[in-house]
Enzyme design. Structure first.
Site, short mmCIF file in Angstrom:
data_model
loop_
_atom_site.label_atom_id
_atom_site.label_comp_id
_atom_site.label_asym_id
_atom_site.label_seq_id
_atom_site.Cartn_x
_atom_site.Cartn_y
_atom_site.Cartn_z
N HIS A 1 3.83 37.15 15.67
CA HIS A 1 3.26 37.96 14.58
C HIS A 1 2.74 37.02 13.51
O HIS A 1 3.31 35.96 13.27
CB HIS A 1 4.34 38.87 13.98
N ASP B 1 5.49 46.07 19.11
CA ASP B 1 4.92 46.56 20.36
C ASP B 1 5.76 46.23 21.58
O ASP B 1 5.50 46.74 22.67
CB ASP B 1 3.50 45.99 20.55
N1 CMC Z 1 2.68 34.26 23.67
C1 CMC Z 1 2.58 32.93 23.79
N2 CMC Z 1 2.22 32.09 22.82
C2 CMC Z 1 1.96 32.64 21.63
C3 CMC Z 1 2.04 34.02 21.40
C4 CMC Z 1 2.43 34.85 22.47
N3 CMC Z 1 2.54 36.16 22.32
N4 CMC Z 1 1.72 34.30 20.12
C5 CMC Z 1 1.43 33.12 19.56
N5 CMC Z 1 1.59 32.12 20.47
C6 CMC Z 1 1.40 30.68 20.23
C7 CMC Z 1 -0.06 30.32 20.11
O1 CMC Z 1 -0.59 29.99 21.39
C8 CMC Z 1 0.01 29.14 19.18
O2 CMC Z 1 0.47 28.03 19.92
P1 CMC Z 1 -0.09 26.54 19.60
O3 CMC Z 1 0.37 26.25 18.20
O4 CMC Z 1 0.51 25.68 20.64
O5 CMC Z 1 -1.59 26.63 19.70
C9 CMC Z 1 1.13 29.53 18.21
O6 CMC Z 1 1.99 30.40 18.96
C10 CMC Z 1 0.65 30.22 16.94
O7 CMC Z 1 -0.05 31.40 17.34
P2 CMC Z 1 -1.35 31.97 16.64
O8 CMC Z 1 -2.24 32.55 17.70
O9 CMC Z 1 -1.92 30.94 15.73
O10 CMC Z 1 -0.74 33.12 15.76
P3 CMC Z 1 -1.56 34.25 15.01
O11 CMC Z 1 -0.81 34.53 13.76
O12 CMC Z 1 -2.99 33.89 14.89
O13 CMC Z 1 -1.49 35.49 16.01
C11 CMC Z 1 -0.68 37.39 17.14
C12 CMC Z 1 -0.58 36.53 15.88
C13 CMC Z 1 0.17 38.64 16.96
C14 CMC Z 1 -2.16 37.83 17.35
C15 CMC Z 1 -0.21 36.55 18.36
O14 CMC Z 1 1.16 36.19 18.18
C16 CMC Z 1 -0.40 37.29 19.66
O15 CMC Z 1 -1.48 37.21 20.25
N6 CMC Z 1 0.67 38.02 20.15
C17 CMC Z 1 0.54 38.81 21.37
C18 CMC Z 1 -0.20 40.12 21.06
C19 CMC Z 1 0.68 41.10 20.30
O16 CMC Z 1 1.83 41.32 20.65
N7 CMC Z 1 0.09 41.71 19.27
C20 CMC Z 1 0.78 42.74 18.46
C21 CMC Z 1 1.04 42.27 17.06
S1 CMC Z 1 2.19 43.34 16.18
C22 CMC Z 1 1.36 44.82 16.00
C23 CMC Z 1 0.20 44.73 15.10
O17 CMC Z 1 0.36 44.50 13.89
O18 CMC Z 1 -0.91 44.90 15.60
#
Ligand code: CMC
Length: 430
Positions: A307, A364
């Site tokens: 998140h 989720d």
């Molecule tokens: N699985 C594996 N690795 C992950 C995940 C995941 N679900 N989420 C983040 N990471 C890794 C990402 O690859 C990155 O690694 P590195 O530093 O090695 O490049 C690190 O963790 C930081 O991630 P980020 O993508 O910079 O984080 P963000 O804040 O931009 O994204 C997120 C947040 C929710 C989009 C992301 O965690 C994600 O894609 N999660 C899966 C989709 C999901 O469950 N979404 C629902 C969110 S809650 C409901 C809502 O509010 O919509």
């Protein structure tokens, strides 16, 4: 602490005021930076940008705190219900009995769709995604209530209470009718004797001579799901609603844009993606261990984990994990997907990859398992999120619309394209 920050750019030292929120959150107010220095701030993804001052929802991602208008989500989940929480987020206070009755009455009275609006459903191809249908239908609601959707801010605010009730009520009817159309089933008209969640489930699942009466446990689980989704401050869809509203757009158009923003798999689409992921894992006979290895190798994403704001735990996920256990106990059934989910969560929470990146189950991760147990089809999951998030979108539209100092949202960019060049006729180009 001083009430200003100084920023040195070359020889130029610029004092910038600080803003302190009611929960002691600190911000540097950069609104005058460009005018005073020619510089803008760069914050792709807005992870470091406060886009507004808001009184609706407080999230402390480090501590796993979520409060609506000051009330902890745990208390609301235990003692309140979706309609009361909708009132709270929109009007800022819990209602007294009269206000609660009036609000409920207004919402329940607005359930039916105009008969010509019902015919719109026939115009969509049978394989239309219900999120596309929902967004289109919410926007078209404005055509049926032109007084409430005038794009004249003062007029739209005068009609706000009715418009809010119309949306909270009809989003359910539209969702259920889009499902019935897709399944080739006749519409079930609302039964206003039923509660908010029970009425929705009736519109979804009742058959001629076989009314669907939700058990109290099922209605409670759905009510909890909706309540936990009611608002979540400046997420992708809510920011979109505010962005669209900032141009002066009416409430119906603004929330329709929120539905589009919610649709994506990184946002509201994640609840659907979690179930698809769990089913894939199940098919291969893996208990989740091989899948986690692929995630750590960077080949897969663990949907329902991570998140932008929560870096400790998402309190909504904890509440829903317990709710899933209770629901299965009441139904006397089990879902092996829940076992896989439990295993994934336990394993991931002990592995360095997830610990270092502060990745925890988000709302989720368990919500899809609950929706599946209730019988909601997979492609309706994100629609369910939209029904729950409707009060939040409405509350943010109101907060923005009532701000007399509000400005149109118009970020800057850092242009990285070609420098000026001369146009050549086509025959002279290489
Ligand atoms: N699985 C594996 N690795 C992950 C995940 C995941 N679900 N989420 C983040 N990471 C890794 C990402 O690859 C990155 O690694 P590195 O530093 O090695 O490049 C690190 O963790 C930081 O991630 P980020 O993508 O910079 O984080 P963000 O804040 O931009 O994204 C997120 C947040 C929710 C989009 C992301 O965690 C994600 O894609 N999660 C899966 C989709 C999901 O469950 N979404 C629902 C969110 S809650 C409901 C809502 O509010 O919509």
């Amino acid at each position: 602490m001083d009430n200003s920050a100084s920023l040195r750019i070359g020889d130029n030292e610029i004092e910038l005021p600080l803003i302190v929120g009611s929960e002691d959150e600190h911000a540097v107010d950069t609104r005058t930076l460009r005018a005073r220095s020619g510089f803008v701030t760069f914050d792709e993804g807005y992870g470091n940008t406060g886009s507004c001052l808001s009184k609706i929802t407080f999230v402390d991602g480090e501590k796993g705190i979520l409060r609506y208008c000051g009330y902890p989500i745990e208390q609301l989940a235990e003692k309140s219900n979706f309609l009361e929480v909708a009132f709270l987020t929109i009007y800022g206070e819990l209602p007294d009995q009269d206000k609660a009755d009036n609000f409920r009455e207004k919402v329940l009275r607005s359930t039916n769709l105009h008969v010509s609006m019902e015919r719109h459903f026939e115009g969509f191809p049978g394989n239309s995604h219900p999120m596309a249908v929902l967004s289109a239908m919410l926007n078209s609601l404005g055509c049926y209530y032109p007084d409430m959707a005038s794009n004249n801010r003062q007029q739209d605010l005068e009609h706000f209470d009715n418009a809010a009730a119309v949306l909270i009520s009809k989003v359910r009817t539209i969702a259920a009718m889009s499902y019935r159309t897709k399944m080739g089933l006749p519409f079930n008209y609302p039964d206003n004797e039923l509660g908010y969640s029970g009425n929705f489930l009736h519109m979804m699942f009742s058959q001629p001579h076989h009314p669907y009466i939700a058990s109290p446990e099922v209605a409670h689980a759905l009510n909890l799901f909706l309540l936990l989704h009611a608002d979540h401050e400046q997420n992708c869809s809510t920011s979109t609603v505010r962005m669209v509203a900032s141009g002066g757009a009416n409430l119906f158009a603004s929330v329709a844009s929120g539905v589009c923003a919610l649709w994506g798999p990184l946002h509201g689409g994640a609840n659907m993606a979690v179930i698809k992921m769990l089913e894939e894992i199940q098919k291969t006979g893996d208990d989740g261990s091989k899948f986690l290895d692929e995630v750590k190798d960077g080949n897969k994403k663990l949907m329902g984990f991570g998140h932008r704001v929560y870096k400790n735990f998402d309190p909504r996920a904890n509440i829903l994990a317990q709710a899933a256990e209770r629901l299965f106990a009441s139904l006397g059934s089990q879902d092996s997907l829940l076992d896989i989910a439990r295993h994934l969560a336990d394993a991931a929470l002990h592995q360095d990859y997830f610990i270092e990146r502060k990745l925890y189950p988000n709302v989720d991760f368990y919500s899809g398992i609950i929706l599946k147990a209730i019988g909601i089809p997979l492609d309706m999951f994100t629609v369910m999120f939209a029904i729950g998030r409707m009060p939040g979108w409405i509350a943010h539209w109101k907060e923005l619309a009532e701000n007399p100092k509000g400005r149109i949202h118009r970020p800057r960019q850092i242009y990285m394209g070609a420098n000026q060049r001369d146009y050549l006729p086509i025959e002279e180009r290489d």
